[in-house]
Design a protein around this motif. Structure first.
Motif, PDB file in Angstrom:
ATOM      1  N   THR B 578       4.571  -0.399  -8.390  1.00 25.08           N
ATOM      2  CA  THR B 578       5.859  -1.061  -8.597  1.00 25.08           C
ATOM      3  C   THR B 578       6.058  -1.301 -10.079  1.00 25.08           C
ATOM      4  OG1 THR B 578       4.803  -3.200  -8.216  1.00 25.08           O
ATOM      5  CG2 THR B 578       5.941  -2.205  -6.357  1.00 25.08           C
ATOM      6  N   GLN B 580       8.268  -4.026 -12.225  1.00 24.95           N
ATOM      7  CA  GLN B 580       9.083  -5.244 -12.124  1.00 24.95           C
ATOM      8  C   GLN B 580       9.556  -5.431 -10.683  1.00 24.95           C
ATOM      9  OE1 GLN B 580       8.936  -6.845 -14.803  1.00 24.95           O
ATOM     10  NE2 GLN B 580       9.417  -5.665 -16.626  1.00 24.95           N
ATOM     11  N   GLU B 582      10.090  -3.301  -8.356  1.00 18.43           N
ATOM     12  CA  GLU B 582      10.746  -2.163  -7.700  1.00 18.43           C
ATOM     13  C   GLU B 582       9.722  -1.050  -7.457  1.00 18.43           C
ATOM     14  OE1 GLU B 582      13.871   1.363  -8.804  1.00 18.43           O
ATOM     15  OE2 GLU B 582      13.819  -0.423 -10.083  1.00 18.43           O
ATOM     16  N   THR B 583       9.726  -0.506  -6.246  1.00 21.42           N
ATOM     17  CA  THR B 583       8.764   0.542  -5.923  1.00 21.42           C
ATOM     18  C   THR B 583       9.135   1.842  -6.642  1.00 21.42           C
ATOM     19  OG1 THR B 583       8.306  -0.429  -3.784  1.00 21.42           O
ATOM     20  CG2 THR B 583       7.746   1.901  -4.057  1.00 21.42           C
ATOM     21  N   ILE B 584       8.205   2.375  -7.398  1.00 18.89           N
ATOM     22  CA  ILE B 584       8.501   3.631  -8.090  1.00 18.89           C
ATOM     23  C   ILE B 584       7.552   4.746  -7.658  1.00 18.89           C
ATOM     24  CG2 ILE B 584       9.549   2.525 -10.105  1.00 18.89           C
ATOM     25  CD1 ILE B 584       6.891   2.971 -11.585  1.00 18.89           C
TER      26      ILE B 584
END
Lengths: 275, 968
Positions: B578, B580, B582-584
């Motif tokens: 992730t 911040q 958010e899954t990346i």
């Protein structure tokens, strides 16, 4: 009471284990202490009889070998070191430790001016790291470290081992018998700055110096790498000769004598009084 | 504002003298003085503070910061680093500043060379070109007048300034044509401006697998996911060629030959099996004694070394040190090995990576000096002895030098009451990154070393190691934290960076979740995918139970080391990142590690070689001197003397042996002081034999490694080996055929010797693709090279045997027979021939010798021993004479022409000197074993090697032996 030796470690010093082993071998209670731990509780020096800054590569020799580590010790331990030396203690700097001790001004400390920097140990004339066996002759000195030793066959391993100083300083060191060791040829003749006998171009073939008392010894060669016979560069010859003669080889070699002298010093001195 | 502190060395300076000597070689007589310069990123306002900092940089006995009295000079030449390049000196200066003022700030180092001599501007340019590598350094110069007018060189702050538009994660569309897919695999993901991010090294087959996977996940992949897969599936990390089905060998050559040999050897040894941990960890581990285990690993670092020899080699050695620290619960590095395969440094062929004479290849001399210096810095500064290594020369290494770096470790067999080699991250363990921060260093290192070196090779692949930072955490981990049993797993960050270390460690727990924004950066502006695959050096990854994190960080901090908690190992079955919140990245662990498609390989094989040459009877004296003076035989002492081999106090037999200081093929060390047991290291390689048959090349290499160790006193039954295959064009069936044959050869041989493979590494595309002086395309492939390294345990170092004869009148024996096998020999090479009779190893006969020699050594019957290698008996005897300073009177059987007898490189032979009193005891051992044992000489005082009708003087041999590389 067993005399205690403290060997400093950290920030790239790297000979602390074998040097502590040398002290242990001759009877010291030897401990390795990280410089940050020593700086945090410098009071522990009060119970120590022998202080060693061992060989290594502190701070990668950057800004001059031993310079940054000396600054670290100066800023954190200066007074404690002076107090330590003022007692009847022994101090030794080996290789990188030699550079640190000289940069700290703990040697030569002419006229007891501890902290004054008058000698540099700087880049080899070849500007290259030299790992070689050398012969050093003990000079007319009153250092307890070198009592009874005439010469040693031990190795050097350094990129910056060249003692440099002003002519007047050199003369003073000579006059006051503060030159402890000089490089020689294997037959004992002066190296006269001839490479590789003098491996770094050191002024007047100097391999080690002392403070005025002789209790602080600082030297570029590594006695702890020449303390056992099996470490010697001629070991396989010595052992074959001994085998043929039906003799057994002594376990220890030249370098050990220096540590034995330190042990002997405290066997004869009254530790309780000095500690 | 930035501020510059200049430190002028007024005293005589060895560094300046050396530069004067290099100028003299360029034909200029000049005097040089040096200024070491430090640029502080922020001004120090208080004069007292400034003075304190200045003082801390200066040795007052030899230096000053006062430039008002500079001596006369004609040019000032400044060399500094480019932005982002590791600057260790600057780093220390920064620490010094912090020590002195108690405030942190960046410091950048540079050096100014003041030159006083009659030199033109173009002379200075030429000189500058020899002193810096434009990939990593900048050079600028000024005349004395300009220097005075400008008040110095000016202030340069090589700070990294990235286009700081904020972190972005791009989606990549894989629903595209095969051609477009292929281009992504080859040149990288496309940026918005149409440029590409750099090679992924992925074939179309792999790209299709990605396409399928993300189709099944029902979404487009993110850039970081593709980059991760490229790292994880790279040849460098997965060794796909060794793993792929090849011809009838469905399980691949690694499993079928290398691993199987070890399994079968271990089974056959039964209770005498000395392997503990093989092939499963960062190094291989074997028994040293009841209390200790020793580990070994040899890495290659070829492609980076071609671009920046110094950086490539230092990163190679400190990188493999981490493979030691990352073994089991953490082994202490106790010995380093090195090896360089290079082109003749006395030549300078004109080769370019780009068309139109652009991007010129570094000269062989520059590469040699650079790689030698890199291991010097990395090994010496780390306090690890480097007794063992080699230099091998063949002009086909001109475009791709091979740089081998190895590290032996020592670890108690039990740590915290548990076997020290067992480790594994558990779900819930925190991911702790230890060491340095992350920069753009080495982006695409793993994928880049898996492709041939050409014009498009990225400069960001270049890195420079920082041995002191590593030494600090290595000591803290191995000498303090390990034995407190505070972590469950440890691994190093090498190729692929975090993506590899976390990815691999996460296999044990079954998944991971990294909060990537927690990874500390050297400078802002890096993209998430870059952070994740960056190969910034000096980092380890630990798996730490949450309750122990604070304790570990506290100890590390007290030792001047930094560490950061960056995530958690999980059992989710997913590789998750992730940014911040958010899954990346979110991929199945199974796909990450096992999703790469098999690529079946097929091979062909044609034996090489030329007709045997018909050479006239040579001038023997001249031939022996020429062989001694050939690059592969001559002294490499300039390297040995600059590598610290006796730090840690463990050296027994070092790199240079006898009073005559001759390089040996094995070394002996005593790693546990007070314990008489020793470690024996050796190696073997015969790349030129590949020109005839890789089968015999491989067997000669393995035989030499084993033979050199046994000759030095190592028992044959406690000896393990490591393989490093450096191949070329490994997409061609013929090259793969050569590879397969080499593997067949060593499988059989290792089994008969009982020497298990415990670790290995391969590098498969060592080809240079570029242009010659006339802009014609050229491809230069290295000869297929197998380095076999051996590590063994000697029960007592008093049975170590050096190569120098010890006494006059001793008997000189040759063990095993000499055959007419001059094919690919140094002797033929001297005459420009290859021939065909390559040495064919009689493996059973060799094994009989090694057993017998083990017995002789246990009885201390060998006064000296040398394995016969390059140049045959002739050079072996000559080396013995030089090493001892004694002569020999030689009588050889007349069963073949004398030149064959003297210079054939038949494997499996050892020359031994024996005390005449031991003659009977010695001979009976070999008679009983059925090993040919022939007395061929006696040792004498006369300083000659006397053979048949000719003699060669000791002094002549000594001079010839030391001549070729003397100037380095």
């Amino acid at each position: 009471m067993t005399a205690k030796a403290l060997v400093i470690a950290g920030y790239g010093l790297n000979c602390e284990e074998e040097t502590a082993l040398a002290f242990g071998h001759v009877g010291f209670d030897a401990r390795i202490v990280h410089i940050n731990d020593l700086a945090e509780s410098p009071g522990q020096l009060e119970n120590i009889q022998t202080l060693c800054v061992p060989g290594g590569f502190s701070y990668g020799d950057d800004t001059g070998s031993g310079n940054a580590f000396a600054q670290k010790m100066r800023l954190t331990l200066s007074d404690h070191l002076k107090e330590f030396i003022a007692r009847d203690t022994l101090t030794i700097g080996i290789c990188n430790g030699c550079q640190v001790v000289v940069n700290l001004g703990l040697a030569p400390a002419i006229d007891d001016q501890y902290g004054e920097r008058t000698v540099a140990v700087t880049h080899n004339l070849t500007a290259r790291y030299q790992c070689r066996w050398v012969d050093v002759a003990v000079q007319d000195t009153h250092s307890p470290w070198l009592d009874g030793i005439e010469s040693m066959h031990i190795p050097v391993a350094h990129g910056e081992g060249r003692f440099m100083m002003e002519e007047t300083i050199l003369q003073t060191l000579k006059d006051k018998n503060q030159i402890a060791l000089r490089y020689t040829k294997p037959d004992g003749q002066a190296a006269k700055n001839e490479f590789p006998f003098n491996p770094n171009g050191s002024t007047d073939d100097i391999a080690g110096i002392t403070d005025p008392s002789g209790r602080v010894l600082t030297l570029m060669p590594h006695p702890e790498r020449g303390m056992f016979t099996s470490q010697r560069d001629d070991y396989t010859t010595l052992k074959e000769n001994a085998r043929r003669a039906g003799q057994s080889l002594p376990d220890t070699s030249d370098g050990m004598a220096l540590f034995q002298n330190a042990a002997r010093y405290f066997e004869t001195a009254n530790i309780k009084k000095t500690a | 504002m930035a501020q510059r502190i200049d430190v002028f060395t007024f005293a005589e300076d060895g560094r300046a003298k050396t530069l004067e000597a290099s100028l003299a070689r360029l034909g200029h007589k000049a005097t040089i003085k040096l200024i070491d310069s430090y640029t502080l990123e922020q001004d120090i306002d208080s004069p007292a503070d400034l003075e304190a900092v200045q003082k801390s940089f200066v040795n007052p006995v030899t230096q000053t910061t006062d430039l008002s009295n500079l001596p006369k000079f004609s040019w000032a030449l400044e060399i500094g680093f480019l932005p982002g390049v590791t600057d260790n000196l600057g780093h220390t200066a920064s620490e010094l500043t912090e020590l002195t003022l108690n405030q942190k700030q960046a410091v950048y180092s540079a050096q100014v060379i003041l030159i006083d001599g009659n030199m033109s501007e173009s002379d200075i340019k030429d000189f500058a070109a020899t002193l810096h590598n434009p990939l990593i350094q900048r050079a600028s110069y000024k005349s004395a007048t300009d220097f005075a007018n400008d008040n110095g060189m000016g202030v340069v702050v090589p700070k990294v300034m990235l286009d700081n538009k904020g972190a972005a994660v791009d989606e990549v569309d894989l629903e595209i044509s095969d051609d477009a897919l292929e281009q992504i695999g080859k040149d990288g993901i496309e940026n918005a401006d149409g440029s590409r991010r750099g090679p992924l090294g992925m074939s179309l087959l792999y790209m299709k697998a990605l396409q399928d996977y993300f189709k099944s996940e029902g979404r487009k992949p993110k850039d970081i996911e593709i980059e991760t897969l490229a790292q994880t599936w790279s040849e460098h990390c997965k060794h796909t060629i060794f793993a792929s089905p090849i011809d009838e060998v469905k399980d691949g050559i690694y499993k079928h030959y290398i691993k199987r040999a070890t399994q079968e050897i271990r089974a056959a040894k039964g209770k005498d099996d000395f392997c503990i941990s093989v092939f499963s960890d960062n190094s291989g581990g074997i028994i040293f004694d009841d209390e200790w285990m020793i580990t070994d690993k040899v890495e290659t670092h070829n492609s980076p070394s071609a671009l920046d020899p110094f950086g490539g080699a230092i990163t190679g050695i400190v990188g493999v040190n981490r493979d030691c620290v990352g073994f089991g619960k953490g082994a202490k590095p106790i010995l380093n090995r090195y090896g360089f395969c290079l082109a003749d440094p006395r030549t300078d062929p004109e080769l370019y990576r780009g068309k139109n004479k652009t991007n010129r290849m570094l000269s062989p001399e520059t590469i040699m000096k650079g790689v030698v210096n890199g291991v010097n810095h990395g090994g010496n500064q780390s306090g690890i002895p480097t007794p063992q290594g080699f230099l091998y020369f063949d002009d086909r290494y001109v475009g791709k030098p091979l740089v081998f770096a190895g590290t032996v470790g020592l670890i108690p067999r039990e740590v915290g009451g548990k076997p020290s080699h067992e480790k594994g991250a558990r779900p819930g363990d925190k991911i702790l990154m230890v060491g340095g921060k992350v920069g753009r260093d080495g982006i695409h290192g793993a994928t880049f070393s898996s492709v041939a070196l050409d014009e498009g090779s990225p400069a960001t692949a270049v890195q420079i190691g920082d041995p002191i930072t590593q030494k600090k955490f290595s000591d803290a981990l191995v000498k303090e934290i390990r034995d407190l049993d505070l972590y469950t797993a440890i691994s190093d960050n090498g190729a692929g960076g975090l993506s590899s270390s976390v990815g691999e460690m996460g296999e044990a727990s079954g998944g991971f979740h990294v909060e990537l924004e927690k990874v500390p950066l050297k400078y802002p502006g890096m993209q998430p995918w870059e952070i994740w695959i960056s190969e910034s050096q000096e980092r380890m990854t630990l798996a730490v139970p949450p309750e122990n994190v604070a304790r570990i960080q506290e100890i590390l901090s007290k030792r001047g080391c930094e560490s950061w908690e960056i995530g958690t190992f999980t059992d989710s079955g997913r590789a998750q990142i992730t940014w911040q919140g958010e899954t990346i990245m979110d991929m199945a662990m199974d796909f990450l590690h096992d999703g790469l498609p098999e690529t079946p390989l097929t091979t062909t094989f044609t034996r090489g070689g030329e007709p045997e040459p018909d050479l006239p009877e040579p001038d023997y004296k001249e031939t022996i001197l020429k062989l001694l003076g050939s690059l592969n035989i001559c002294s490499k002492e300039f390297v040995s003397y600059q590598y610290d081999y006796n730090v840690q106090g463990s050296a027994v037999i070092g790199p240079l042996q006898g009073p005559g200081k001759v390089g040996g093929d094995a070394s002996v060390s005593r790693p546990v002081l007070g314990n008489p047991r020793g470690v024996v290291l050796s190696q073997g390689l015969f790349p030129r034999y590949s020109d005839i048959d890789t089968y015999h090349m491989a067997q000669a290499s393995l035989d030499m490694a084993v033979r050199a160790a046994v000759a030095a006193g190592c028992p044959i039954d406690h000896l393990a080996i490591l393989d490093n295959f450096c191949w070329c064009s490994s997409d061609e069936p013929e090259r793969l055929g050569q590879l397969k044959r080499a593997c067949e050869a060593i499988y059989e041989q290792a089994k008969i010797y009982g020497t298990p493979f415990i670790s290995g590494k391969d590098s498969m595309f060592n080809d240079f693709k570029g242009y010659d002086a006339n802009d014609n395309p050229v491809k230069i492939s290295i000869p297929p090279t197998l380095l076999v390294s051996a590590i063994g345990v000697i029960p007592h170092v008093d049975q170590a045997v050096s190569i120098d004869p010890k006494a006059v009148n001793d008997l000189v024996y040759i063990l095993n027979e000499t055959k007419n096998e001059c094919g690919a020999s140094e002797y033929y090479a001297l005459h420009g021939h290859l021939g065909n009779n390559v040495p064919e190893t009689n493996v059973e006969g060799c094994m009989a010798l090694y057993k017998a020699l083990t017995e002789a050594n246990s009885k201390r019957l060998c006064a000296s021993a040398i394995p016969v290698s390059y140049g045959g008996i002739g050079t072996a005897l000559a080396k013995m004479c030089i090493a001892s300073g004694l002569g020999m009177n030689v009588n050889l059987d007349q069963d073949m022409p004398l030149d064959q007898k003297l210079f054939s490189e038949t494997t499996g032979r050892v020359i031994v000197t024996v005390d005449p009193k031991d003659q009977e005891a010695f001979e009976s051992i070999f008679a009983k074993a059925g090993v040919p044992c022939t007395q061929i000489a006696t040792v004498m005082t006369d300083p000659f090697l006397r053979i048949d009708h000719f003699e060669v003087g000791l002094e002549d041999m000594n001079t010839a032996y030391r001549a070729p590389l003397k100037g380095y």
